[in-house]
Design a protein around this motif. Structure first.
Motif, PDB file in Angstrom:
ATOM      1  N   SER A 189       0.962  -1.019   0.094  1.00  0.00           N
ATOM      2  CA  SER A 189       0.381  -0.284   0.065  1.00  0.00           C
ATOM      3  C   SER A 189       0.634   1.712  -0.126  1.00  0.00           C
ATOM      4  CB  SER A 189      -0.999  -0.283   1.004  1.00  0.00           C
ATOM      5  OG  SER A 189      -0.412   0.154   2.658  1.00  0.00           O
ATOM      6  N   GLU A 190       0.174   2.608  -0.650  1.00  0.00           N
ATOM      7  CA  GLU A 190       1.243   3.380  -0.341  1.00  0.00           C
ATOM      8  C   GLU A 190       1.106   4.755   0.974  1.00  0.00           C
ATOM      9  OE1 GLU A 190       2.053   4.996  -2.905  1.00  0.00           O
ATOM     10  OE2 GLU A 190       1.344   3.125  -3.900  1.00  0.00           O
ATOM     11  N   ILE A 191       0.732   3.503   1.848  1.00  0.00           N
ATOM     12  CA  ILE A 191       0.906   4.165   3.509  1.00  0.00           C
ATOM     13  C   ILE A 191       1.930   3.277   3.982  1.00  0.00           C
ATOM     14  CG2 ILE A 191      -0.589   2.489   4.720  1.00  0.00           C
ATOM     15  CD1 ILE A 191      -0.127   6.438   5.407  1.00  0.00           C
ATOM     16  N   GLN A 192       2.451   2.162   3.125  1.00  0.00           N
ATOM     17  CA  GLN A 192       3.705   1.702   3.648  1.00  0.00           C
ATOM     18  C   GLN A 192       5.589   1.673   3.128  1.00  0.00           C
ATOM     19  OE1 GLN A 192       1.464  -2.461   2.378  1.00  0.00           O
ATOM     20  NE2 GLN A 192       3.176  -3.372   3.908  1.00  0.00           N
ATOM     21  N   LYS A 193       4.841   2.949   1.843  1.00  0.00           N
ATOM     22  CA  LYS A 193       5.691   2.857   0.833  1.00  0.00           C
ATOM     23  C   LYS A 193       5.986   3.869   1.449  1.00  0.00           C
ATOM     24  CE  LYS A 193       4.351   1.627  -3.624  1.00  0.00           C
ATOM     25  NZ  LYS A 193       3.852   2.214  -5.036  1.00  0.00           N
ATOM     26  N   LYS A 194       5.176   5.008   2.052  1.00  0.00           N
ATOM     27  CA  LYS A 194       5.610   6.280   2.642  1.00  0.00           C
ATOM     28  C   LYS A 194       5.825   6.365   3.988  1.00  0.00           C
ATOM     29  CE  LYS A 194       3.360  10.611   4.146  1.00  0.00           C
ATOM     30  NZ  LYS A 194       4.796  10.968   3.950  1.00  0.00           N
ATOM     31  N   ALA A 195       5.647   4.896   5.046  1.00  0.00           N
ATOM     32  CA  ALA A 195       6.096   5.039   6.091  1.00  0.00           C
ATOM     33  C   ALA A 195       7.564   4.391   6.181  1.00  0.00           C
ATOM     34  CB  ALA A 195       5.109   3.334   6.352  1.00  0.00           C
ATOM     35  N   VAL A 196       8.158   3.662   4.798  1.00  0.00           N
ATOM     36  CA  VAL A 196       9.424   3.477   5.049  1.00  0.00           C
ATOM     37  C   VAL A 196      10.313   5.118   4.384  1.00  0.00           C
ATOM     38  CG1 VAL A 196      11.224   2.711   3.604  1.00  0.00           C
ATOM     39  CG2 VAL A 196       8.934   0.989   4.188  1.00  0.00           C
ATOM     40  N   ILE A 197       9.880   5.576   3.950  1.00  0.00           N
ATOM     41  CA  ILE A 197      10.665   6.330   2.996  1.00  0.00           C
ATOM     42  C   ILE A 197      10.560   7.958   4.444  1.00  0.00           C
ATOM     43  CG2 ILE A 197      10.386   8.788   2.076  1.00  0.00           C
ATOM     44  CD1 ILE A 197       8.591   6.957   0.013  1.00  0.00           C
ATOM     45  N   ASP A 198       9.388   7.329   5.354  1.00  0.00           N
ATOM     46  CA  ASP A 198      10.007   8.350   6.621  1.00  0.00           C
ATOM     47  C   ASP A 198      10.434   7.879   7.803  1.00  0.00           C
ATOM     48  OD1 ASP A 198       7.994  10.011   5.447  1.00  0.00           O
ATOM     49  OD2 ASP A 198       6.273   9.797   6.402  1.00  0.00           O
ATOM     50  N   LEU A 199      10.843   6.657   7.979  1.00  0.00           N
ATOM     51  CA  LEU A 199      11.873   6.204   8.711  1.00  0.00           C
ATOM     52  C   LEU A 199      13.487   5.684   8.728  1.00  0.00           C
ATOM     53  CD1 LEU A 199       9.429   3.066   9.908  1.00  0.00           C
ATOM     54  CD2 LEU A 199       9.683   4.720  11.245  1.00  0.00           C
ATOM     55  N   VAL A 200      13.454   5.849   6.654  1.00  0.00           N
ATOM     56  CA  VAL A 200      14.567   6.138   7.039  1.00  0.00           C
ATOM     57  C   VAL A 200      15.002   7.665   7.223  1.00  0.00           C
ATOM     58  CG1 VAL A 200      15.920   5.621   4.863  1.00  0.00           C
ATOM     59  CG2 VAL A 200      14.687   3.782   5.086  1.00  0.00           C
ATOM     60  N   ASN A 201      14.530   8.390   7.029  1.00  0.00           N
ATOM     61  CA  ASN A 201      14.740  10.402   7.048  1.00  0.00           C
ATOM     62  C   ASN A 201      15.009  10.309   8.178  1.00  0.00           C
ATOM     63  OD1 ASN A 201      15.010  10.225   3.819  1.00  0.00           O
ATOM     64  ND2 ASN A 201      12.825  10.322   4.056  1.00  0.00           N
ATOM     65  N   GLU A 202      13.913  10.082   8.990  1.00  0.00           N
ATOM     66  CA  GLU A 202      14.216  10.466  10.183  1.00  0.00           C
ATOM     67  C   GLU A 202      14.634   9.148  11.856  1.00  0.00           C
ATOM     68  OE1 GLU A 202       9.919  10.853  10.880  1.00  0.00           O
ATOM     69  OE2 GLU A 202       9.491  12.042   8.966  1.00  0.00           O
ATOM     70  N   GLN A 203      14.969   8.468  11.301  1.00  0.00           N
ATOM     71  CA  GLN A 203      14.952   7.313  12.540  1.00  0.00           C
ATOM     72  C   GLN A 203      16.677   6.115  11.628  1.00  0.00           C
ATOM     73  OE1 GLN A 203      14.425   6.725  15.315  1.00  0.00           O
ATOM     74  NE2 GLN A 203      12.563   7.398  15.411  1.00  0.00           N
ATOM     75  N   ASN A 204      17.373   5.422  12.954  1.00  0.00           N
ATOM     76  CA  ASN A 204      17.996   4.529  12.967  1.00  0.00           C
ATOM     77  C   ASN A 204      17.147   3.916  12.727  1.00  0.00           C
ATOM     78  OD1 ASN A 204      20.833   6.401  13.807  1.00  0.00           O
ATOM     79  ND2 ASN A 204      19.946   6.647  15.904  1.00  0.00           N
ATOM     80  N   VAL A 205      17.154   3.146  11.986  1.00  0.00           N
ATOM     81  CA  VAL A 205      16.148   1.588  11.419  1.00  0.00           C
ATOM     82  C   VAL A 205      16.920   0.842  11.083  1.00  0.00           C
ATOM     83  CG1 VAL A 205      15.288   2.871   9.358  1.00  0.00           C
ATOM     84  CG2 VAL A 205      14.126   1.090  10.263  1.00  0.00           C
ATOM     85  N   VAL A 206      16.111  -0.608  11.568  1.00  0.00           N
ATOM     86  CA  VAL A 206      16.384  -1.524  10.663  1.00  0.00           C
ATOM     87  C   VAL A 206      15.241  -2.322  10.224  1.00  0.00           C
ATOM     88  CG1 VAL A 206      16.936  -4.081  10.968  1.00  0.00           C
ATOM     89  CG2 VAL A 206      18.284  -2.264  12.477  1.00  0.00           C
ATOM     90  N   PHE A 207      15.061  -2.627   8.717  1.00  0.00           N
ATOM     91  CA  PHE A 207      13.685  -3.104   8.610  1.00  0.00           C
ATOM     92  C   PHE A 207      14.098  -4.871   8.345  1.00  0.00           C
ATOM     93  CE2 PHE A 207      13.674   1.553   6.877  1.00  0.00           C
ATOM     94  CZ  PHE A 207      12.480   1.716   6.912  1.00  0.00           C
ATOM     95  N   SER A 208      13.246  -5.661   7.954  1.00  0.00           N
ATOM     96  CA  SER A 208      13.123  -7.249   7.707  1.00  0.00           C
ATOM     97  C   SER A 208      11.895  -7.460   7.546  1.00  0.00           C
ATOM     98  CB  SER A 208      12.933  -8.573   8.945  1.00  0.00           C
ATOM     99  OG  SER A 208      12.671  -9.222   8.376  1.00  0.00           O
ATOM    100  N   VAL A 209      11.321  -7.274   6.156  1.00  0.00           N
ATOM    101  CA  VAL A 209      10.889  -7.272   4.581  1.00  0.00           C
ATOM    102  C   VAL A 209      10.304  -9.497   4.393  1.00  0.00           C
ATOM    103  CG1 VAL A 209      10.224  -6.993   2.095  1.00  0.00           C
ATOM    104  CG2 VAL A 209      11.521  -5.445   3.381  1.00  0.00           C
ATOM    105  N   PHE A 210       9.088  -8.978   4.993  1.00  0.00           N
ATOM    106  CA  PHE A 210       8.727 -10.422   5.063  1.00  0.00           C
ATOM    107  C   PHE A 210       7.581 -10.655   3.503  1.00  0.00           C
ATOM    108  CE2 PHE A 210       8.822  -9.815   9.559  1.00  0.00           C
ATOM    109  CZ  PHE A 210      10.209 -10.296   9.720  1.00  0.00           C
ATOM    110  N   GLY A 211       8.630 -11.165   2.490  1.00  0.00           N
ATOM    111  CA  GLY A 211       7.639 -11.292   1.846  1.00  0.00           C
ATOM    112  C   GLY A 211       8.673 -11.429  -0.183  1.00  0.00           C
TER     113      GLY A 211
END
Length: 982
Positions: free
Chosen positions: A486-508
């Motif tokens: 979804s678009e909100i998922q894409k936006k959440a990733v963009i914002d977290l990368v820009n604003e936080q120290n973040v680790v992602f795990s992509v399940f898919g």
């Protein structure tokens, strides 16, 4: 430029491949083509029956009894050579197979589409990883084990053939039907992995059938719905699409499935490849040299383009040995018989194909067919050894594609305030629940259909954290609609990368990475390939370093993420969480014995509830809760409960601090204790050594009931010492209602100073020195005792539930109550330390006072077990750990280490009822018990850790049944009994 190791491996692989390309091996069933049973079966069949042997009809065990009767009638009437199993439960499937075999004159060849195991068509069974996930695995031997597992499971159900593996090379990211079902885009990897899975089955006498020849990987349409076009030249098909099938042919794979494809470069007539003699006979059998069994893909698929009623006939003419998914076998047999009569296909060809099918049946043992037992079949199909394979596959598939500044494994837990986010889910995920086992964190979620405002509100909350771990969930397997992102998922990733120290795990699906614009700039990125509970749990463990990351991307998503990308991340000796069998233990024994003993204690009233945790080699293999917090059976014990550790405090509070200061040379344990506690100078304790005191060998009295010194003749407490309200002088909180005069603390120390020594040096357990260690630690470190142990040990360990005075930090409902004190504090103890002396120290003492969860106690002891190292950090030197955990005075029949308890002298010679702890515990093992019913024991020789938590003192300490029933020792021995001997 030097070739990379991966290029070297590929070159070696290619050389070996060419060396083996000279001639295809005969599949193992070939030896039975002239077998007596095969010949006898063939000779007694009519032409119609021989043709029928080339038909496979489809059955659905999920359906009702009326459907079963129809299938049985068809088997009796049409006499097909086999059946294809589609949907159903294990027991019902096996039962139907038994009945269908009984109804058939010639044993049926039973097949299934089991690309990820029986679970693809059978419920209630293990779902092994999809092929794309397996494409990330670098150790192909584990794929062989998976194939072996498949064979064992299928045979248990009465199935002899598996339409797997998928040997298609998925070179088209938008392929609507293959995609995640392929091992990837690299032909060498696809070929090798296909063979390892196939060989695992074939070596266990189940027929593997690789599909979809000559290669369905670069198609834009689904052959279930239409006829896909393969527009490539023959040289390209030779080099890419057919490469894995050539490889499999050369190694003697038993079966290959012909796909429904339009391949002009191989047959320009427009004929479906599965019905094309040019493709099946000329290309597969003659040019490639394949000598095995060929079966069509489902003949009812829309990709089959032929004249009415002729598909089965044309498939046989093309060179296929068998046709699957035949809707009307009776009509197909009649059509083919007529074709034999008019010369379109010869009877010799029919006989040869029939002989091939019968040889397969002979090879898999259908000549001596026995029905399968339905009893316990679901449990058998989910046996622990299969679960171990599945876990290993998932772990080895996890792929780290970004790891800036070595963010993974996540360490320095004392410096992080962590939030987790489930991006795509509406609740706390399995990923988040597992992450929480490693340290303190708060959890949030963002549904796929969340609004911009919902995300804005969550972003504001995340500002309170300096580190975010996010799992991206809800990604579809197929490429349509951007994999459902979804678009909100894409936006959440963009914002977290820009604003936080973040680790992602992509399940898919790995291809889905292309839809996250800046995810490559995250601090770390794990591609977990699939979205299920076990994958989420294992990915969480990887985040904190529980095991090595070794996966490589099997496909290219875009220019940022290419096939072969993936970096190794080494483990850091934190806990992993698994099943006993992965650690070489029997879950059946462990569960049966520990459950039985835990419930015995409850039924006999030894405690209202308990909690048991077992780890081996750093792998937590057992963690269960039993019973309730109290005997009213209202609140069940749960893993988040906080316990009063009682005397286990001695080895988890002051002792690690002392050991660290020994490393730092702030303490020499062979010095006089009075050097560190000058108050002993001039007393009878002036010359006692630190070593002797820690080993309970210094002649100190066992204990002093300090509170009794304040009891007046009328039985009440001295008002000069205790009051029921606080003041500047009465500021030591002893319980909910009781405050103590802080001056009495000096009286306690003076009483210890002037206490008498026992006449001679011998082992006598004494807790008196442990009252003094908090002040010693503060004096030597310049930091208050509680702050020192929390910041030096508990927080970095991720053991943040460990604390003194639990009532300050946790709701009472989370804290397990101890005694109903009817002689001193006159209250139920809950969140306040049970030990009276520690309570008079304000709850912060060295003899007792620590509270915490079972998991966090285990972290401290695992650190000891790992020689002072845990989670990427060294806390104490190996030499110091070894010194403190060895027996100090064995010549004096003193079993103790320095602070730590040890097994009884000659413990291994005792009977279970006389042993302490388990008879099988090694001499190097160590631990401690607590008066409230707690127990922690580590065994370096066996890598074992045993934690037992209970509140046996509720409601009274006069309950000694825990000891009388010998429950902890018996449980401890059960752990050793569960170890599987090699």
């Amino acid at each position: 430029m030097k070739p990379t190791p991966n290029i070297f491996l590929l070159l070696i692989f290619f050389v070996l491949l060419l060396a083996n390309d000279s001639s295809a091996q005969e599949p193992p069933f070939f030896q039975f083509k002239d077998d007596e049973w095969v010949t006898q079966q063939l000779e007694k069949m009519s032409l119609e029956e021989r043709i029928a042997q080339l038909m496979m009809i489809t059955v659905y065990p999920k359906q009702n009894e009326a459907s079963k009767a129809i299938y049985k009638k068809r088997i009796q009437q049409w006499k097909p050579g086999g059946i294809l199993i589609m949907q159903g439960s294990p027991a019902k499937t096996a039962d139907w197979i038994n009945q269908f075999q009984e109804a058939s004159e010639t044993p049926l060849l039973v097949a299934i589409d089991g690309e990820w195991g029986p679970a693809m068509r059978t419920d209630s069974t293990i779902v092994y990883p999809y092929a794309q996930s397996l494409g990330a695995v670098q150790d192909s031997s584990i794929l062989y084990q998976m194939g072996h597992d498949f064979a064992s499971q299928l045979k248990r159900m009465g199935i002899q053939m598996n339409f797997a593996p998928v040997a298609d090379i998925n070179t088209n990211p938008f392929n609507p039907v293959i995609g995640f079902r392929s091992f990837g885009e690299d032909k060498y990897s696809v070929a090798q992995k296909s063979w390892m899975v196939a060989k695992g089955m074939q070596d266990n006498n189940v027929i593997p059938v690789a599909k979809h020849f000559p290669g369905h990987g670069d198609t834009k349409t689904d052959s279930h719905k239409t006829l896909p076009l393969i527009p490539h030249s023959k040289s390209r098909i030779d080099s890419i699409e057919s490469f894995p099938f050539r490889y499999l042919s050369n190694r003697g794979i038993a079966g290959i499935m012909s796909g429904h494809l339009n391949i002009p470069s191989l047959d320009d007539s427009g004929k479906t490849s599965s019905l094309s003699k040019k493709v099946v006979t000329d290309y597969l059998k003659e040019e490639i040299g394949y000598k095995g069994f060929v079966v069509t893909d489902a003949i009812n698929m829309k990709g089959v383009v032929t004249g009415p009623g002729r598909a089965e006939l044309e498939a046989l003419i093309a060179g296929n040995d068998m046709i699957e998914f035949v809707a009307d076998a009776g009509k197909a047999v009649a059509t083919i018989k007529e074709a034999v009569a008019n010369g379109e296909i010869s009877e010799d060809e029919i006989n040869e194909k029939c002989r091939t099918v019968l040889a397969l049946k002979r090879w898999v043992g259908l000549n001596e067919y026995q029905p399968t037992s339905v009893a316990d079949i679901t449990a058998d199909l989910n046996a622990p050894e299969y679960q171990v394979t599945n876990r290993k596959l998932i772990k080895q598939s996890l792929t780290v594609v970004v790891n800036n500044d070595s963010t993974l494994p996540v360490q320095e837990l004392d410096k992080r305030t962590i939030a987790t986010v489930n991006i795509g889910g509406a609740q706390k995920s399995a990923f988040q629940s597992m992450l929480a086992k490693y340290t303190n964190m708060d959890h949030f979620w963002l549904p796929k259909d969340a609004t911009e405002q919902t995300w804005a509100n969550l972003r504001q909350k995340l500002d309170n954290y300096n580190f975010v771990i996010a799992g991206i969930t809800g990604i579809n397997k197929y490429s349509s609609n951007n994999y459902g992102i979804s678009e909100i998922q894409k936006k959440a990733v963009i914002d977290l990368v820009n604003e936080q120290n973040v680790v992602f795990s992509v399940f898919g699906n790995a291809y889905a990475l292309k839809h996250f614009a800046n995810i490559h700039h995250a601090d770390a990125l794990i591609v977990a390939h699939q979205d299920n509970e076990l994958t989420q749990k294992l990915a969480a463990q990887l985040v904190f370093g529980a095991f090595k990351a070794s996966g490589k991307l099997p496909v290219t998503s875009d220019r940022r993420f290419k096939a072969g990308d993936g970096m190794e991340v080494n483990p850091n000796q934190t806990f992993s969480y698994t099943i006993p069998e992965e650690a070489g233990m029997s879950s059946a024994i462990l569960n049966r014995k520990i459950d039985s003993l835990a419930n015995l204690g409850i039924s006999e009233g030894a405690y209202p509830g308990c909690q048991v945790m077992v780890a081996k080699g750093g792998q937590v293999v057992f963690h269960k809760c039993f019973g309730f917090q109290t005997y009213d059976s209202i609140y069940p014990v749960n893993m988040d409960n906080i316990y009063d550790w009682a005397s286990v405090t001695k080895v988890t509070g002051p002792l690690p601090a002392i050991m660290k200061m020994v490393d730092e040379r702030k303490i020499n344990i062979d010095d006089k204790f009075s050097k560190y506690w000058p108050d002993f100078i001039g007393s009878n304790k002036e010359n006692l050594s630190f070593r002797e005191i820690l080993a309970h060998q210094a002649r100190l009295a066992s204990w002093i009931a300090f509170w009794t010194m304040t009891v007046q003749e009328d039985g009440t407490l001295d008002r000069n010492v205790f009051k029921d309200h606080p003041s500047s002088k009465f500021d030591i909180r002893v319980s909910e209602r009781l405050r103590m005069n802080h001056d009495f603390r000096k009286t306690m120390f003076d009483t210890i100073r002037t206490s008498e020594l026992v006449p001679r040096k011998k082992y006598l357990y004494s807790g008196l020195s442990f009252y003094l260690y908090p002040d010693i630690i503060e004096n030597l470190t310049g930091t208050p005792y509680e702050s020192y142990v929390k910041n030096t040990f508990y927080k970095p360990l991720g053991a943040q539930t460990i604390t003194f005075n639990a009532y300050k930090h946790y709701p009472l409902s989370q804290i397990i109550p101890t005694e109903v004190d009817d002689f001193f504090r006159m209250e139920k103890m809950r969140g306040y330390v049970h030990d009276e002396g520690a309570a008079m120290m304000g709850g912060v003492s060295g003899n007792a006072g620590l509270f915490g969860s079972t998991t966090d106690l285990a972290k401290v002891f695992q650190m000891y077990l790992q020689n002072g190292y845990f989670g990427g950090r060294r806390y104490i030197s190996k030499a110091t750990i070894n010194e403190f955990t060895r027996i100090q005075y064995p010549e004096n029949e003193n079993r103790r280490g320095l602070g730590f308890d040890k097994p009884m002298i000659d413990n291994d010679e005792n009977e279970l009822e006389d042993a302490y702890p388990a008879v099988s515990s090694s001499k190097s093992s160590f631990g401690h018990s607590g008066y409230t019913g707690t127990f922690a024991w580590a065994d370096p020789d066996n890598g074992l850790l045993f934690i037992f938590m209970s509140n046996r003192v509720y409601p009274t300490r006069n309950n000694s049944k825990l000891y009388e029933l010998n429950i902890r020792t018996a449980m401890h021995q059960a752990i050793y009994d569960s170890i599987i001997s090699e």
